[in-house]
Design a protein around this motif. Structure first.
Motif, PDB file in Angstrom:
ATOM      1  N   PHE A  41     -22.229  16.000 -35.410  1.00 37.10           N
ATOM      2  CA  PHE A  41     -21.357  15.717 -36.529  1.00 37.10           C
ATOM      3  C   PHE A  41     -20.352  16.855 -36.674  1.00 37.10           C
ATOM      4  CE2 PHE A  41     -25.437  13.814 -37.291  1.00 37.10           C
ATOM      5  CZ  PHE A  41     -25.114  12.532 -37.691  1.00 37.10           C
ATOM      6  N   ALA A  42     -19.163  16.529 -37.108  1.00 35.76           N
ATOM      7  CA  ALA A  42     -18.135  17.526 -37.384  1.00 35.76           C
ATOM      8  C   ALA A  42     -17.585  17.261 -38.782  1.00 35.76           C
ATOM      9  CB  ALA A  42     -17.013  17.444 -36.352  1.00 35.76           C
ATOM     10  N   THR A  43     -17.678  18.254 -39.633  1.00 38.18           N
ATOM     11  CA  THR A  43     -17.101  18.171 -40.968  1.00 38.18           C
ATOM     12  C   THR A  43     -15.679  18.706 -40.868  1.00 38.18           C
ATOM     13  OG1 THR A  43     -19.284  18.575 -41.920  1.00 38.18           O
ATOM     14  CG2 THR A  43     -17.388  18.880 -43.371  1.00 38.18           C
ATOM     15  N   CYS A  44     -14.711  17.924 -41.323  1.00 35.45           N
ATOM     16  CA  CYS A  44     -13.311  18.291 -41.133  1.00 35.45           C
ATOM     17  C   CYS A  44     -12.554  18.272 -42.459  1.00 35.45           C
ATOM     18  CB  CYS A  44     -12.647  17.329 -40.160  1.00 35.45           C
ATOM     19  SG  CYS A  44     -13.461  17.296 -38.545  1.00 35.45           S
ATOM     20  N   ARG A  45     -11.550  19.148 -42.536  1.00 31.16           N
ATOM     21  CA  ARG A  45     -10.664  19.222 -43.694  1.00 31.16           C
ATOM     22  C   ARG A  45      -9.231  19.244 -43.179  1.00 31.16           C
ATOM     23  NH1 ARG A  45      -8.066  23.315 -46.293  1.00 31.16           N
ATOM     24  NH2 ARG A  45      -9.113  24.896 -45.041  1.00 31.16           N
ATOM     25  N   ILE A  46      -8.409  18.338 -43.684  1.00 32.19           N
ATOM     26  CA  ILE A  46      -7.010  18.279 -43.278  1.00 32.19           C
ATOM     27  C   ILE A  46      -6.293  19.510 -43.842  1.00 32.19           C
ATOM     28  CG2 ILE A  46      -4.843  16.976 -43.463  1.00 32.19           C
ATOM     29  CD1 ILE A  46      -6.662  14.428 -43.651  1.00 32.19           C
ATOM     30  N   VAL A  47      -5.612  20.240 -42.961  1.00 32.20           N
ATOM     31  CA  VAL A  47      -4.919  21.464 -43.379  1.00 32.20           C
ATOM     32  C   VAL A  47      -3.397  21.332 -43.272  1.00 32.20           C
ATOM     33  CG1 VAL A  47      -6.867  22.989 -42.904  1.00 32.20           C
ATOM     34  CG2 VAL A  47      -5.200  22.538 -41.091  1.00 32.20           C
ATOM     35  N   THR A  48      -2.909  20.385 -42.492  1.00 31.75           N
ATOM     36  CA  THR A  48      -1.475  20.124 -42.387  1.00 31.75           C
ATOM     37  C   THR A  48      -1.265  18.621 -42.327  1.00 31.75           C
ATOM     38  OG1 THR A  48      -1.172  22.156 -41.115  1.00 31.75           O
ATOM     39  CG2 THR A  48       0.639  20.576 -41.075  1.00 31.75           C
ATOM     40  N   ALA A  49      -0.460  18.117 -43.254  1.00 28.14           N
ATOM     41  CA  ALA A  49      -0.113  16.697 -43.288  1.00 28.14           C
ATOM     42  C   ALA A  49       1.378  16.609 -43.600  1.00 28.14           C
ATOM     43  CB  ALA A  49      -0.946  15.962 -44.327  1.00 28.14           C
ATOM     44  N   ASP A  50       2.192  16.773 -42.586  1.00 31.38           N
ATOM     45  CA  ASP A  50       3.645  16.779 -42.696  1.00 31.38           C
ATOM     46  C   ASP A  50       4.159  15.536 -41.963  1.00 31.38           C
ATOM     47  OD1 ASP A  50       6.309  17.378 -42.910  1.00 31.38           O
ATOM     48  OD2 ASP A  50       6.192  19.308 -41.863  1.00 31.38           O
ATOM     49  N   PRO A  51       4.358  14.432 -42.694  1.00 34.20           N
ATOM     50  CA  PRO A  51       4.692  13.153 -42.055  1.00 34.20           C
ATOM     51  C   PRO A  51       5.836  13.258 -41.058  1.00 34.20           C
ATOM     52  CG  PRO A  51       4.247  12.826 -44.374  1.00 34.20           C
ATOM     53  CD  PRO A  51       4.273  14.324 -44.154  1.00 34.20           C
ATOM     54  N   GLY A  52       5.576  12.713 -39.870  1.00 33.06           N
ATOM     55  CA  GLY A  52       6.559  12.693 -38.799  1.00 33.06           C
ATOM     56  C   GLY A  52       6.690  14.002 -38.044  1.00 33.06           C
ATOM     57  N   ARG A  53       5.947  15.058 -38.471  1.00 31.15           N
ATOM     58  CA  ARG A  53       6.101  16.366 -37.827  1.00 31.15           C
ATOM     59  C   ARG A  53       4.791  16.968 -37.331  1.00 31.15           C
ATOM     60  NH1 ARG A  53      10.601  19.922 -40.455  1.00 31.15           N
ATOM     61  NH2 ARG A  53       9.597  21.226 -38.932  1.00 31.15           N
ATOM     62  N   GLU A  54       3.752  16.991 -38.187  1.00 27.89           N
ATOM     63  CA  GLU A  54       2.508  17.637 -37.761  1.00 27.89           C
ATOM     64  C   GLU A  54       1.337  17.148 -38.603  1.00 27.89           C
ATOM     65  OE1 GLU A  54       0.649  22.052 -36.731  1.00 27.89           O
ATOM     66  OE2 GLU A  54       2.573  21.927 -37.772  1.00 27.89           O
ATOM     67  N   PHE A  55       0.207  17.022 -37.927  1.00 32.54           N
ATOM     68  CA  PHE A  55      -1.054  16.668 -38.576  1.00 32.54           C
ATOM     69  C   PHE A  55      -2.133  17.558 -37.971  1.00 32.54           C
ATOM     70  CE2 PHE A  55      -4.990  14.241 -39.018  1.00 32.54           C
ATOM     71  CZ  PHE A  55      -4.947  13.951 -40.369  1.00 32.54           C
ATOM     72  N   ALA A  56      -2.912  18.254 -38.808  1.00 32.20           N
ATOM     73  CA  ALA A  56      -3.939  19.154 -38.284  1.00 32.20           C
ATOM     74  C   ALA A  56      -5.137  19.206 -39.229  1.00 32.20           C
ATOM     75  CB  ALA A  56      -3.369  20.554 -38.097  1.00 32.20           C
ATOM     76  N   PHE A  57      -6.291  19.512 -38.647  1.00 36.54           N
ATOM     77  CA  PHE A  57      -7.506  19.647 -39.448  1.00 36.54           C
ATOM     78  C   PHE A  57      -8.412  20.725 -38.868  1.00 36.54           C
ATOM     79  CE2 PHE A  57      -7.987  16.199 -36.404  1.00 36.54           C
ATOM     80  CZ  PHE A  57      -9.197  16.463 -35.782  1.00 36.54           C
ATOM     81  N   ASP A  58      -9.177  21.337 -39.776  1.00 36.04           N
ATOM     82  CA  ASP A  58     -10.178  22.325 -39.377  1.00 36.04           C
ATOM     83  C   ASP A  58     -11.536  21.653 -39.305  1.00 36.04           C
ATOM     84  OD1 ASP A  58      -8.379  24.378 -39.196  1.00 36.04           O
ATOM     85  OD2 ASP A  58      -8.898  25.285 -41.125  1.00 36.04           O
ATOM     86  N   ASN A  59     -12.287  22.040 -38.303  1.00 38.19           N
ATOM     87  CA  ASN A  59     -13.617  21.489 -38.026  1.00 38.19           C
ATOM     88  C   ASN A  59     -14.642  22.586 -38.288  1.00 38.19           C
ATOM     89  OD1 ASN A  59     -15.979  21.208 -36.403  1.00 38.19           O
ATOM     90  ND2 ASN A  59     -14.939  19.835 -35.011  1.00 38.19           N
ATOM     91  N   THR A  60     -15.672  22.251 -39.051  1.00 38.67           N
ATOM     92  CA  THR A  60     -16.779  23.176 -39.274  1.00 38.67           C
ATOM     93  C   THR A  60     -18.087  22.464 -38.974  1.00 38.67           C
ATOM     94  OG1 THR A  60     -17.010  22.599 -41.606  1.00 38.67           O
ATOM     95  CG2 THR A  60     -15.560  24.447 -41.088  1.00 38.67           C
ATOM     96  N   THR A  61     -19.107  23.246 -38.665  1.00 37.31           N
ATOM     97  CA  THR A  61     -20.448  22.717 -38.476  1.00 37.31           C
ATOM     98  C   THR A  61     -21.398  23.574 -39.297  1.00 37.31           C
ATOM     99  OG1 THR A  61     -19.989  21.870 -36.269  1.00 37.31           O
ATOM    100  CG2 THR A  61     -22.288  22.255 -36.801  1.00 37.31           C
ATOM    101  N   LEU A  62     -22.121  22.934 -40.208  1.00 37.25           N
ATOM    102  CA  LEU A  62     -23.053  23.636 -41.089  1.00 37.25           C
ATOM    103  C   LEU A  62     -22.375  24.815 -41.785  1.00 37.25           C
ATOM    104  CD1 LEU A  62     -26.201  23.588 -38.777  1.00 37.25           C
ATOM    105  CD2 LEU A  62     -25.596  21.968 -40.594  1.00 37.25           C
ATOM    106  N   GLY A  63     -21.112  24.611 -42.169  1.00 36.46           N
ATOM    107  CA  GLY A  63     -20.354  25.633 -42.865  1.00 36.46           C
ATOM    108  C   GLY A  63     -19.757  26.715 -41.988  1.00 36.46           C
TER     109      GLY A  63
END
Length: 156
Positions: free
Chosen positions: A60-82
């Motif tokens: 499992f990968a717990t993820c949080r969206i860190v960049t949501a810039d429509p048409g330019r960039e989408f990114a998320f950070d992945n953590t495991t057990l914190g």
């Protein structure tokens, strides 16, 4: 740790406008359609849970969206057990034929006393040693981008 690769990028020009590509990426549930490791995503707004599989390993990968810039960039950070594991993202650059999509991965297990624990958990969960994860991700990115391209071409 000589020779360890801490980040990887792969790019592919997709014959669809950036807005179409971004809309597909921002619907994180669709990642299971493209990624060779993701098998299911539970979307919870700016956070999501990914279920991944490689051969007999499932994690499992717990993820949080860190960049949501429509048409330019989408990114998320992945953590495991914190524990920080990685940042995954997509940069979109308009071209005459559509969009240059650059998928990137940054290993976030670089620092801190819990780095070795995060690397051990990564080996246990994925079967891939941290030193070989970059190569595995590069291959997966190529597959992901080809599949994303096919979907975006159909939608454009």
């Amino acid at each position: 740790m000589t020779g360890r690769v801490w980040s990887v990028e792969e790019s592919l020009e997709i014959p669809a406008p950036p807005q179409v590509v971004y809309a597909a990426l921002a619907d994180v549930r669709r990642m299971a359609e493209w990624s060779p490791e993701v098998i299911w995503v539970w979307d919870r707004g700016d956070r999501f849970l990914g279920v991944n599989r490689k051969a007999c390993w499932v994690w499992f990968a717990t993820c949080r969206i860190v960049t949501a810039d429509p048409g330019r960039e989408f990114a998320f950070d992945n953590t495991t057990l914190g524990l920080p594991v990685a940042r995954w993202g997509y940069r979109l650059t308009p071209t005459e034929q559509g969009t240059l999509v650059t998928e990137y991965w940054i290993d976030r297990r670089r620092h801190g006393g819990r780095r070795l624990l995060a690397e051990l958990l990564g080996l246990v969960f994925t079967g891939t040693p941290a030193a070989r994860r970059a190569a595995a991700n590069r291959a997966g990115m190529r597959t992901t981008l080809r599949r994303l391209s096919a979907d975006c071409q159909r939608a454009a």
